[in-house]
Every structure is written in structure tokens, then in C-alpha cells.
Write a protein that holds these residues in place. Structure first.
Motif, PDB file in Angstrom:
ATOM      1  N   THR A  86     -53.474  40.641  88.079  1.00  0.00           N
ATOM      2  CA  THR A  86     -52.490  41.658  88.437  1.00  0.00           C
ATOM      3  C   THR A  86     -52.917  42.406  89.698  1.00  0.00           C
ATOM      4  O   THR A  86     -54.073  42.791  89.849  1.00  0.00           O
ATOM      5  N   GLY A  87     -51.964  42.606  90.578  1.00  0.00           N
ATOM      6  CA  GLY A  87     -52.221  43.309  91.829  1.00  0.00           C
ATOM      7  C   GLY A  87     -51.355  42.731  92.933  1.00  0.00           C
ATOM      8  O   GLY A  87     -50.839  41.620  92.828  1.00  0.00           O
ATOM      9  N   TRP A  88     -51.206  43.484  94.006  1.00  0.00           N
ATOM     10  CA  TRP A  88     -50.444  42.997  95.150  1.00  0.00           C
ATOM     11  C   TRP A  88     -51.340  42.211  96.105  1.00  0.00           C
ATOM     12  O   TRP A  88     -52.535  42.483  96.207  1.00  0.00           O
ATOM     13  N   GLY A  89     -50.746  41.258  96.787  1.00  0.00           N
ATOM     14  CA  GLY A  89     -51.422  40.549  97.861  1.00  0.00           C
ATOM     15  C   GLY A  89     -52.075  39.239  97.475  1.00  0.00           C
ATOM     16  O   GLY A  89     -52.567  38.512  98.348  1.00  0.00           O
ATOM     17  N   ASN A 117     -44.337  42.413  82.074  1.00  0.00           N
ATOM     18  CA  ASN A 117     -44.993  41.263  82.708  1.00  0.00           C
ATOM     19  C   ASN A 117     -44.393  40.887  84.055  1.00  0.00           C
ATOM     20  O   ASN A 117     -44.744  39.854  84.614  1.00  0.00           O
ATOM     21  N   GLY A 118     -43.501  41.677  84.590  1.00  0.00           N
ATOM     22  CA  GLY A 118     -42.776  41.254  85.766  1.00  0.00           C
ATOM     23  C   GLY A 118     -43.230  41.845  87.080  1.00  0.00           C
ATOM     24  O   GLY A 118     -44.307  41.605  87.561  1.00  0.00           O
ATOM     25  N   ARG A 119     -42.340  42.648  87.660  1.00  0.00           N
ATOM     26  CA  ARG A 119     -42.526  43.255  88.969  1.00  0.00           C
ATOM     27  C   ARG A 119     -42.600  42.224  90.100  1.00  0.00           C
ATOM     28  O   ARG A 119     -43.563  42.202  90.861  1.00  0.00           O
ATOM     29  N   TYR A 208     -46.427  41.113  91.377  1.00  0.00           N
ATOM     30  CA  TYR A 208     -47.510  42.050  91.061  1.00  0.00           C
ATOM     31  C   TYR A 208     -48.278  41.659  89.806  1.00  0.00           C
ATOM     32  O   TYR A 208     -49.499  41.552  89.826  1.00  0.00           O
ATOM     33  N   ASN A 209     -47.590  41.451  88.695  1.00  0.00           N
ATOM     34  CA  ASN A 209     -48.269  41.243  87.411  1.00  0.00           C
ATOM     35  C   ASN A 209     -48.636  39.782  87.166  1.00  0.00           C
ATOM     36  O   ASN A 209     -47.870  38.875  87.498  1.00  0.00           O
ATOM     37  N   ASN A 210     -49.803  39.558  86.570  1.00  0.00           N
ATOM     38  CA  ASN A 210     -50.153  38.251  86.047  1.00  0.00           C
ATOM     39  C   ASN A 210     -49.087  37.816  85.045  1.00  0.00           C
ATOM     40  O   ASN A 210     -48.646  38.613  84.208  1.00  0.00           O
ATOM     41  N   LYS A 211     -48.619  36.576  85.150  1.00  0.00           N
ATOM     42  CA  LYS A 211     -47.549  35.986  84.343  1.00  0.00           C
ATOM     43  C   LYS A 211     -46.166  36.475  84.753  1.00  0.00           C
ATOM     44  O   LYS A 211     -45.162  36.080  84.143  1.00  0.00           O
ATOM     45  N   GLY A 212     -46.093  37.310  85.772  1.00  0.00           N
ATOM     46  CA  GLY A 212     -44.786  37.646  86.328  1.00  0.00           C
ATOM     47  C   GLY A 212     -44.174  36.417  86.971  1.00  0.00           C
ATOM     48  O   GLY A 212     -44.877  35.480  87.369  1.00  0.00           O
TER      49      GLY A 212
END
Length: 229
Positions: A86-89, A117-119, A208-212
Motif C-alpha cells: 500500500t502506498g502511492w508511486g 481495498n481500492g483507491r 494506492y492500496n494493495n489488492k486495489g
């Protein structure tokens, strides 16, 4: 059969209208096929002479995205899921296809988008600079805070506003009409960008999120699509 002659610079199309295939030279139909089809179609070619070429090939209509430059994501057809933390970039991809003139990108809100779980961000850029949301030039952001969903617009990392909520199955478009970028939800414009562009555009994403995930992504171009090999 033969249908006259051609010369350098002539523009030829093989196009489906409804289920009928028509053949055009410089925008004028010169032959209509007697064999209709509703099947999915792709571009198919053959060349006889050594050194022969087929130039400036474009596909038009709405097509499923082919993903390239994938960072921290896994593709499943025209959808991607973030495999990185999870995180941006560190999670995103762009389309193999780009377009000039009118066109855009379409995607569908998934169950993951409406949960924690999205974003995802999905939109259009003139170049692929990196996997960060800050470099997506025109983006829809499906934000969630617990069970509360927010439909937002970001342009080059700058928040342009919140425009209500969204739910699973909503269809979003970031679209260019003329040189103006508009944002649509289920076919209705909810925001018009103040920044115009005439540059070729491709689909650009960040998650952003893992599994998003970003689901069922399609690209369309009225003047055709370029394949960025």
C-alpha cells in the motif's frame, strides 16, 4: 474485385457498421461485404514483397486496453490489480494504445473500489513519466473512507474537487472533446477541466492500496488508435 486505383497518401479503412463490413477510400465507401459479423475483430495483415510495408495503422472504436509499463500490478485482461504494498508511486500501468483528436478512457467501479481495498486513479496523460498519481494529467480518483465513497478529480496531483459518491457498476469516462477534457459518470458530465490539450493521449493509472484494482478499462478514439510499440 478491383475497385479502381490508389495513390500515395490515400487513407483506407475496413470498418464495421452494425454487423456490416464496409471498405472505404478517403472516407468514401467503395465496397460493402455480403458477409456480416458480430464477432470480436482484430487487425490482421499480410505482405507479399520483401521490403513492402503497411504504414500508419490505427484501430478505432472502443477497444479493451492492452497494458504496458506495469509497475507493482498484475494484469487480468483489461483489468489490473495491485500486487505491491500500500502506498502511492509503486503501482500503476499505461495503455499500449494512444489517440489523437476526440477520444478517452472508460472503466467500471468494482467491489474493491467500494471497500477499503481500492483507491484507484485512472485517466489520461500525454506521456508515461512514472507510476505516481502526481503525473497523471487528468484522473478520476475513486476514494473511500470505510463505507463512504467519494468521486474526485485530480490533475497532475492537484485535487480539483469532490463530486458526490459512486457505487459498484458505475461507468466512468475521462474524455476529450475538441481540446477540452470532460469527466463523466454513467454518461453524464460532472466536471470540465480548465486545462485543454491537443497532444496525443494514453491511458494512465495509479493504485494506492494493495489488492486495489482498476476494472474493465477501455480506450476509444474517433480518429483511430495508435499502438505504441
Amino acid at each position: 474485385g478491383p475497385f479502381g486505383t490508389y495513390r500515395v497518401g490515400d487513407v483506407c479503412r475496413v470498418e464495421r457498421i452494425g454487423s456490416t463490413i464496409v471498405y472505404k477510400k478517403n472516407g468514401v465507401i467503395f465496397y460493402t461485404s455480403t458477409t456480416p459479423t458480430d464477432s470480436p475483430l482484430l487487425v490482421d495483415t499480410a505482405i507479399y514483397n520483401h521490403g513492402g510495408e503497411i504504414r500508419d495503422v490505427k484501430i478505432f472504436g472502443v477497444v479493451s486496453v492492452a497494458w504496458v509499463d506495469m509497475v507493482g500490478v498484475v494484469a487480468n485482461g483489461n483489468s489490473i490489480t495491485k500486487s505491491a504494498s500500500t502506498g502511492w508511486g509503486n503501482g500503476g500501468a499505461v495503455s499500449l494504445e494512444s489517440f489523437t483528436g476526440n477520444g478517452g478512457v472508460e472503466f467500471v467501479a468494482s467491489a474493491a473500489d467500494a471497500s477499503a481495498n481500492g483507491r484507484p486513479m485512472c485517466g489520461l496523460s500525454s506521456t508515461n513519466r512514472n507510476a505516481s498519481f502526481e503525473t497523471i494529467e487528468y484522473a478520476i480518483f475513486l476514494r473511500n473512507i470505510g463505507s463512504v465513497t467519494q468521486l474526485q478529480v485530480y490533475e497532475k496531483g492537484k485535487h480539483k474537487g469532490t463530486f458526490g459518491s459512486y457505487r459498484v457498476g458505475d461507468v466512468f469516462r475521462v474524455e476529450r472533446i475538441g481540446s477540452t477534457i470532460v469527466y463523466k459518470k454513467n454518461g453524464v458530465i460532472f466536471y470540465t477541466s480548465a486545462t485543454s490539450t491537443d497532444l496525443p493521449l494514453l491511458v494512465d493509472t495509479a493504485i494506492y492500496n494493495n489488492k486495489g484494482e482498476i476494472c474493465d478499462v477501455k480506450v476509444f478514439g474517433a480518429a483511430g488508435l495508435n499502438v505504441n510499440l
